[in-house]
Write an enzyme that holds these catalytic residues in place. Structure first.
Site, PDB file in Angstrom:
ATOM      1  CG  ASP A  54      -2.070  -0.994   1.078  1.00 19.85           C
ATOM      2  OD1 ASP A  54      -2.427  -1.341  -0.068  1.00 19.85           O
ATOM      3  OD2 ASP A  54      -2.590  -1.439   2.112  1.00 19.85           O
ATOM      4  CD  GLU A 232      -9.071  -4.211  -0.187  1.00 17.34           C
ATOM      5  OE1 GLU A 232      -9.650  -4.145   0.915  1.00 17.34           O
ATOM      6  OE2 GLU A 232      -8.218  -5.079  -0.444  1.00 17.34           O
TER       7      GLU A 232
END
Length: 373
Positions: A54, A232
């Site tokens: 991420d 997401e």
């Protein structure tokens, strides 16, 4: 002359070493390699040469700053996207002030510069749980050592205002940021699985929702017909006249190497676009992202790149190209979350739709005109 020859040789050696390689037979023994896509539809990534899950990258004062999930949110900086990356501290000095699980290891940071100050949105959660929060910290510098943790902006599951819609149906992780080009209003994007991705207006100081008890929320992406709703990691960019809603779709991690999900069910990077910051967003086929739409811009490829996601985009200026960056699993390295690597590609826009392109050019975009369609 000899100096030129040596320089060329060094560059060629670097170029060869910078190409991801497929797993050797010994490395892949017992691994379900049949689930690895060997497509060449997407280019191999340019290597960031750093482990990152991420990732979030900003540019400031001649450096790239990399923020990533981990203990207290590690910060690295580099002159170029391929490194070397120098660790320059953490966003948090200790556990988050948010009283929820995994307080020492925030997820999915997104840092922005706003009115001469830096704001890092981060997530506190655990796998499979909706008891989550998006917190924010601020600093006058993107490096470590001077950040103030302001706590939760949004709670879901439990916590202040978690009983207010849309927090009652969503999961407060994967925060992202966009400014409305028409009004200048800052907006927070967030969401994972459950009811998908939402956008809510922020207060001007970015430390809270604009109207906390009655947030003017917009659902941006959702998969209404699926039993599980695997979207997401949203990110939004603006390139006139469109806003681009980026997100990750599929299974991100915790893979069983003897039984991977069916090919295509792992992470891929998708996009929809709209002329309005609140949508509706549609994909290249005209399908709304609220109905499960999303054009795949980058997916597993070459039998090497697996489950790319955690997407971000650096917007180019002038002659500079936009940069798509992400984490991915290299099938020759491993499949644990800590094995995720930073990768990136330049983007070319065809009829207003982004396409990841092949090739390594300097991160200042000096050779970005040499696109391959």
């Amino acid at each position: 002359m000899w100096q030129n020859a040596i320089s060329i040789l060094c560059f060629l050696l670097y170029a060869v070493s910078a190409i991801p390689t497929a797993p050797t037979p010994s490395a892949s023994a017992g691994i379900d390699t049949h689930s690895f896509s060997k497509t060449t539809e997407y280019p191999l990534p340019n290597l960031g040469n750093v482990a990152a899950h991420d990732p979030n990258i900003i540019q400031y004062d001649g450096y790239f700053y990399l923020f990533k999930g981990g203990v207290h949110i590690p910060i690295h900086k580099s002159r170029t996207l391929d490194g070397p990356w120098e660790e320059v501290g953490t966003v948090l000095d200790e556990a988050s002030v948010i009283d929820k699980q995994n307080r020492t290891r925030p997820w999915a940071p997104t840092t922005v510069e706003w009115e001469n100050r830096f704001y890092c949105f981060y997530a506190i959660s655990e796998s499979g749980s909706r008891d989550s929060a998006i917190g924010v910290a601020s600093s006058d510098s993107p490096e470590g050592g001077n950040w103030t943790d302001h706590g939760a902006v949004v709670n879901t599951g439990k916590g202040d205002l978690s009983d207010v819609y849309p927090y009652t149906v969503s999961n407060a992780i994967d925060g992202a940021f966009i400014k409305d080009q028409k009004t200048g209003e800052p907006r927070l994007l967030y969401g994972s699985y459950w009811h998908g991705i939402f956008s809510v207006p922020l207060a001007e100081h970015l430390l809270s929702i604009k109207t906390p008890k009655k947030p003017d929320a917009t659902n941006l992406a959702y998969v209404p017909t699926a039993k599980t709703k695997p979207i997401e990691g949203s990110f939004m960019t603006y390139k006139a006249p469109y806003y681009y809603l980026w997100f990750s779709h599929g299974k991100c991690c915790q893979f069983n190497v003897h039984n991977f999900p069916p090919m295509g069910d792992e992470y891929s990077i998708r996009v929809g676009r709209s002329k309005n910051v609140t949508g509706p967003f549609v994909d290249k086929d005209g399908r709304e992202t609220l109905q499960g739409g999303g054009t795949i811009v980058y997916g597993s490829n070459h039998g090497v790149v697996y489950a790319p996601g955690g997407v971000g985009v650096l917007s180019g200026t002038g002659s500079e190209a936009d940069v798509l960056y992400f984490h991915y699993l290299n099938t020759s390295i491993g499949f644990a979350q800590g094995d995720a690597r930073l990768g990136w590609n330049y983007l070319h826009y065809v009829d207003g739709w982004p396409k990841a392109i092949e090739g390594y050019v300097h991160a200042n975009g000096s050779d970005a005109q040499n696109f391959r369609n």
